[in-house]
Design a protein around this motif. Structure first.
Motif, PDB file in Angstrom:
ATOM      1  N   HIS A 148      39.671 -29.557 -35.135  1.00  0.00           N
ATOM      2  CA  HIS A 148      41.094 -29.491 -35.447  1.00  0.00           C
ATOM      3  C   HIS A 148      41.373 -28.324 -36.392  1.00  0.00           C
ATOM      4  O   HIS A 148      40.566 -27.980 -37.253  1.00  0.00           O
ATOM      5  CB  HIS A 148      41.544 -30.806 -36.102  1.00  0.00           C
ATOM      6  N   ALA A 149      42.550 -27.728 -36.226  1.00  0.00           N
ATOM      7  CA  ALA A 149      42.914 -26.562 -37.036  1.00  0.00           C
ATOM      8  C   ALA A 149      42.928 -26.882 -38.530  1.00  0.00           C
ATOM      9  O   ALA A 149      42.688 -25.992 -39.364  1.00  0.00           O
ATOM     10  CB  ALA A 149      44.280 -26.033 -36.602  1.00  0.00           C
ATOM     11  N   SER A 150      43.187 -28.132 -38.870  1.00  0.00           N
ATOM     12  CA  SER A 150      43.226 -28.502 -40.288  1.00  0.00           C
ATOM     13  C   SER A 150      41.855 -28.433 -40.948  1.00  0.00           C
ATOM     14  O   SER A 150      41.757 -28.419 -42.172  1.00  0.00           O
ATOM     15  CB  SER A 150      43.789 -29.918 -40.437  1.00  0.00           C
ATOM     16  N   GLN A 151      40.801 -28.368 -40.133  1.00  0.00           N
ATOM     17  CA  GLN A 151      39.441 -28.339 -40.666  1.00  0.00           C
ATOM     18  C   GLN A 151      38.901 -26.921 -40.824  1.00  0.00           C
ATOM     19  O   GLN A 151      37.779 -26.732 -41.289  1.00  0.00           O
ATOM     20  CB  GLN A 151      38.494 -29.125 -39.744  1.00  0.00           C
ATOM     21  N   ILE A 152      39.679 -25.919 -40.423  1.00  0.00           N
ATOM     22  CA  ILE A 152      39.200 -24.531 -40.487  1.00  0.00           C
ATOM     23  C   ILE A 152      39.122 -24.070 -41.948  1.00  0.00           C
ATOM     24  O   ILE A 152      40.089 -24.180 -42.698  1.00  0.00           O
ATOM     25  CB  ILE A 152      40.125 -23.594 -39.687  1.00  0.00           C
ATOM     26  N   ILE A 153      37.952 -23.562 -42.341  1.00  0.00           N
ATOM     27  CA  ILE A 153      37.763 -23.041 -43.696  1.00  0.00           C
ATOM     28  C   ILE A 153      37.433 -21.555 -43.700  1.00  0.00           C
ATOM     29  O   ILE A 153      37.267 -20.957 -44.763  1.00  0.00           O
ATOM     30  CB  ILE A 153      36.650 -23.817 -44.432  1.00  0.00           C
ATOM     31  N   GLY A 154      37.334 -20.962 -42.529  1.00  0.00           N
ATOM     32  CA  GLY A 154      37.041 -19.541 -42.452  1.00  0.00           C
ATOM     33  C   GLY A 154      37.209 -19.040 -41.034  1.00  0.00           C
ATOM     34  O   GLY A 154      37.097 -19.798 -40.070  1.00  0.00           O
ATOM     35  N   LYS A 155      37.514 -17.749 -40.910  1.00  0.00           N
ATOM     36  CA  LYS A 155      37.664 -17.111 -39.605  1.00  0.00           C
ATOM     37  C   LYS A 155      36.991 -15.757 -39.639  1.00  0.00           C
ATOM     38  O   LYS A 155      36.936 -15.095 -40.668  1.00  0.00           O
ATOM     39  CB  LYS A 155      39.147 -16.940 -39.237  1.00  0.00           C
TER      40      LYS A 155
END
Length: 838
Positions: free
Chosen positions: A516-523
């Motif tokens: 889920h996008a809410s779990q993204i911590i880095g890109k």
């Protein structure tokens, strides 16, 4: 050099009746109106679509029709209106897709089409900037994990442009929202391009070898091209007759002081037919505004003994995708020279000589006639493509110029693109096919049944409330497909992968709330990093590669290398690999969770609290310990090859750990001085000796780490093109300031008053030693570690305030340098007296 490699056909005469001649003439006239732009090519207005509306609007002289006339599949879609004020009527509405949806266009087969997709993310309440989605055409991903947030920064639309060779009488453009997200589009353009604007066969330029070479590249028509840059070199922003936008080149100049803009020239002589195949340009290749302006080298010396002109080269550095083929077109129009004294100058790509422009006899016989050169070039790891022109030492005229430049990413076909559904009018054909493969259906039923049983087994292991999983592709071989097994089955040499670290995909879906996008911590270029919680309660960082990133082999190789390296080593200052997943075309790495993020996150352009001077030195000590262990503690020695501030992570106590070993290499053996290899790394951190000689040593990591030390001290990017030229490169600027005795002037103001002067002196001396041009003059990582621990003790005031007295005391026998370790176990910090980071 010939620009294109298209054979010419000949037609033999034959006797035909008069009536046949009439019929043939009528047919040719009808055919030419469709296929021969030279007899009156004009952009069709049929497919300029104002999405999300049935109302037509006019923009840039074209009418964008409402979408109701198209064949579409808009289940679970809706429209939105822009509540903010925008200048273009195109961006007042948008079509929003909640699930997979498509537009269908009728097209003429066997032609090259231009496709433009317009994205303008409305502000709330629509909040289109949160959309993340893929866009595809049959066989190709046009956009993957796409998000249009960067368009909101300057309140302008983001326009994506593609060149597509269409061989069927129709084109379907499909929008595929990522899970828990949606897709949108504001406008679509699709129209047939003039013949030979892009051709199938061009020159390939290969660099990075002892003798760079030109060869033939076949098959541009079997790929898709995405426009990355279109520059009006030496000119201003302009649009051409194909509605393509050309922008000024100034921001991409590496040495702007070497160039100046020519005076505009308006009498451009287009002598090529519209349907002719280069090198001569026609009126659709580029407009007069492009061919009538240029960047020209300064100091146009006519003295053969004067070498100043040799230094007056012009270089453009343009951001591109790493390790990817790009189509490069360079536009020229020599309105400077007399016909008898045609300008000859050198062209380079990635600082490697390509050719002498105008020396091959392909330039048009009458000036000033525009012409161009096409190449396919594979980009390197820097993320930039460098193109340069340099005056030639031969001849009587010593200057170089360029009028225009285009770069397009070459998109390869991908088997991961789901096929288009069969149209209703083709169902009768499907029935015939089904009747002929009844025997095969029996096998399919068996496979589906086995797959159902497998899925049922996994579901019993871990029930989920959310069954709305990401679409996962499955081959005929079953859903347990994995890349590493495939590689082994094909007979390729593959070291022993630690299969005990493999984690099922279904568990990682649960751990990350189905990515889920809410779990993204880095890109990053690799894809997204998610925070996850495994079933045993362990918090982890889950790095998931982008779909298709392993198709070229490079992504798979880095994935494999990361597993191989981290499964064999363990150290307090190296990020630990928890596991990996290679199911269903996925490449996922699972690491220990580092709560404080990257070192770069805490230095500049950040909302994190500023690190103190002592914290910064202690972090550098920890990173040095990890790198020293890689060089001397791991079996065979390992060279990281991509040391930078974003690859140094911090845990909850700000303990530093080195990460990202995808391009690391085993170090040279005892009887070798280096490892010969293709240059890989990050622009700004690359060892100049390694870049120049392609010879990798441990000292290459030392140089990169020296850049990190300077970055920590100054809290600014290593390359900043917005600064004056002498300040853009942090390494050059830092060493210059140190040599002038003004280093304190560029130190991060937040720590300037915190740093002990003796500690600063030792720290800056360490930086200077790391950044020596010759690798043999640089210290080992063990020496760097010793010096940094020394600087940390000085910062903590352990030995008082006298620099000389501290230096003397640290030379006593009770202080020794770190030993070399021969086993891949973690360094025991208690084995030495100095332990500032413990």
């Amino acid at each position: 050099m010939g620009h294109h490699y298209v054979p010419m056909a000949t037609v033999q005469p034959s006797r035909i009746q008069y009536s046949q001649c009439v019929v043939l003439l009528v047919f040719l006239l009808q055919f030419s109106s469709l296929q021969l732009p030279s007899l009156g090519y004009d952009i069709q207005d049929k497919y300029f679509i104002n999405c999300g509306s049935d109302t037509s609007v006019r923009e840039s002289g074209k009418v964008y029709a409402g979408e109701s006339a198209l064949k579409t599949n808009f289940d679970s879609s809706y429209t939105a209106s822009n509540q903010s004020a925008v200048s273009s009527p195109l961006y007042q509405t948008a079509r929003i897709f909640g699930k997979e949806s498509w537009y269908k266009f009728n097209t003429e087969p066997n032609g090259t089409y231009l496709v433009r997709l317009h994205f303008f993310p409305f502000p709330p309440p629509s909040n289109l900037s949160s959309a993340t989605f893929n866009v595809s055409v049959p066989g190709f991903w046009l956009l993957q994990n796409f998000n249009a947030t960067n368009a909101t920064n300057n309140n302008s639309a983001l326009v994506k442009e593609f060149y597509i060779q269409i061989t069927s009488p129709g084109l379907r453009i499909t929008f595929r929202p990522l899970p828990s997200s949606f897709a949108f589009v504001n406008a679509i353009e699709l129209f047939l391009l003039p013949l030979h604007l892009i051709v199938d066969q061009v020159a390939r330029f290969t660099y990075g070898i002892s003798t760079p070479k030109l060869s033939t590249y076949n098959g541009l028509y079997s790929r898709v091209l995405e426009t990355k840059h279109r520059l009006n070199v030496g000119g201003q922003t302009t649009n051409d007759s194909l509605l393509r936008k050309w922008i000024p080149d100034d921001t991409y100049l590496a040495y702007p002081e070497n160039a100046h803009n020519s005076s505009p020239y308006n009498d451009i002589k287009y002598r090529a037919k519209v349907d002719s195949d280069g090198p001569n340009a026609n009126l659709f290749t580029a407009p007069t505004d492009v061919y009538g302006t240029a960047k020209v080298t300064k100091n146009m010396s006519t003295n053969a003994s004067d070498v100043e002109y040799k230094l007056s080269n012009i270089t453009w550095s343009l951001p591109v995708e790493k390790n990817t083929d790009h189509f490069l077109r360079l536009h020229f129009c020599d309105f400077f020279s007399l016909q008898t004294d045609l300008t000859v100058f050198n062209l380079s790509i990635y600082d490697a000589h390509v050719m002498a422009v105008n020396e091959d006899g392909s330039v048009p016989s009458v000036l000033p006639t525009p012409y161009y050169y096409d190449f396919v070039v594979h980009s390197d790891d820097s993320g930039f493509m460098r193109v340069g022109v340099t005056p030639s030492a031969s001849g009587y005229i010593h200057f170089a110029f360029l009028n225009g430049l285009e770069i397009m990413r070459v998109i390869e076909s991908s088997t991961s693109v789901p096929p288009d559904p069969v149209d209703s009018n083709s169902k009768h054909k499907l029935l015939v096919v089904l009747g002929s493969v009844v025997g095969g259906l029996v096998l399919v039923v068996v496979v589906v049944a086995l797959g159902f049983l497998w899925h049922l087994k996994l579901s019993k292991e871990k029930p989920f409330e959310n069954s709305n999983w990401l679409p996962v592709l499955v081959t005929a071989g079953g859903s347990s497909h994995n890349r590493l097994t495939d590689l082994t089955s094909q007979g390729s040499p593959l070291p022993n992968i630690n299969l005990g670290l493999r984690i099922p995909l279904i568990e990682l879906q649960s751990a990350t709330k189905n990515f889920h996008a809410s779990q993204i911590i880095g890109k990053g270029s690799f894809g997204n990093v998610y925070k996850g919680v495994l079933r045993n309660g362990m918090i982890v960082a889950v790095k998931r590669s982008q779909p298709g990133s392993g198709d070229s082999g490079q992504g798979l190789l880095e994935f494999q290398t990361e597993i191989m390296v981290l499964s064999k080593i363990h150290h307090k200052h190296l990020v630990s690999l928890i596991g990996y997943c290679d199911e269903r075309f996925e490449m996922i790495l699972v690491y220990e969770y580092m709560e404080k993020g990257t070192l770069r996150d805490h230095l500049y352009n950040t909302t994190f609290p500023s690190l103190s001077g002592e914290q910064r030195i202690a972090i550098c000590v920890g990173a040095a310990k990890g790198l020293h262990y890689l060089h001397k503690g791991a079996v065979g020695g390992i060279i990281h090859r991509d040391v930078k501030s974003t690859n140094i992570l911090l845990d909850e106590n700000h303990v530093a750990k080195v990460s990202d070993f995808g391009i690391s290499r085993t170090g040279p053996l005892e009887h070798q001085s280096h490892v010969s290899t293709t240059v890989k790394g990050t622009l700004g951190y690359l060892d100049p000796e390694y870049l120049r000689r392609r010879k990798l040593t441990e000292k290459s990591d030392v140089y990169s780490f020296g850049i990190v030390l300077l970055e920590v001290l100054c809290a600014r990017p290593v390359i900043d093109s917005s600064l004056p030229r002498e300040q853009r490169n942090l390494a050059e600027w830092g060493l210059l300031c140190k040599n002038k005795g003004i280093l304190e002037g560029i130190i991060d103001p937040s720590i300037k008053d915190q740093i002990d002067q003796n500690s600063l002196r030792k720290f800056s001396e360490t930086v200077e030693k790391c950044l020596q041009e010759d690798g043999t003059d640089r210290p080992t990582m063990g020496d760097v570690l010793w010096d940094l621990e020394y600087a940390l003790l000085l910062q903590r005031g352990v030995h008082g305030s006298s620099y000389s007295s501290v230096s003397t005391s640290l030379q006593l026998s009770n202080v020794r340098r770190l030993p070399s370790f021969s086993t891949p176990s973690e360094v025991d910090d208690s084995s030495k007296v100095l332990n500032p980071a413990a």
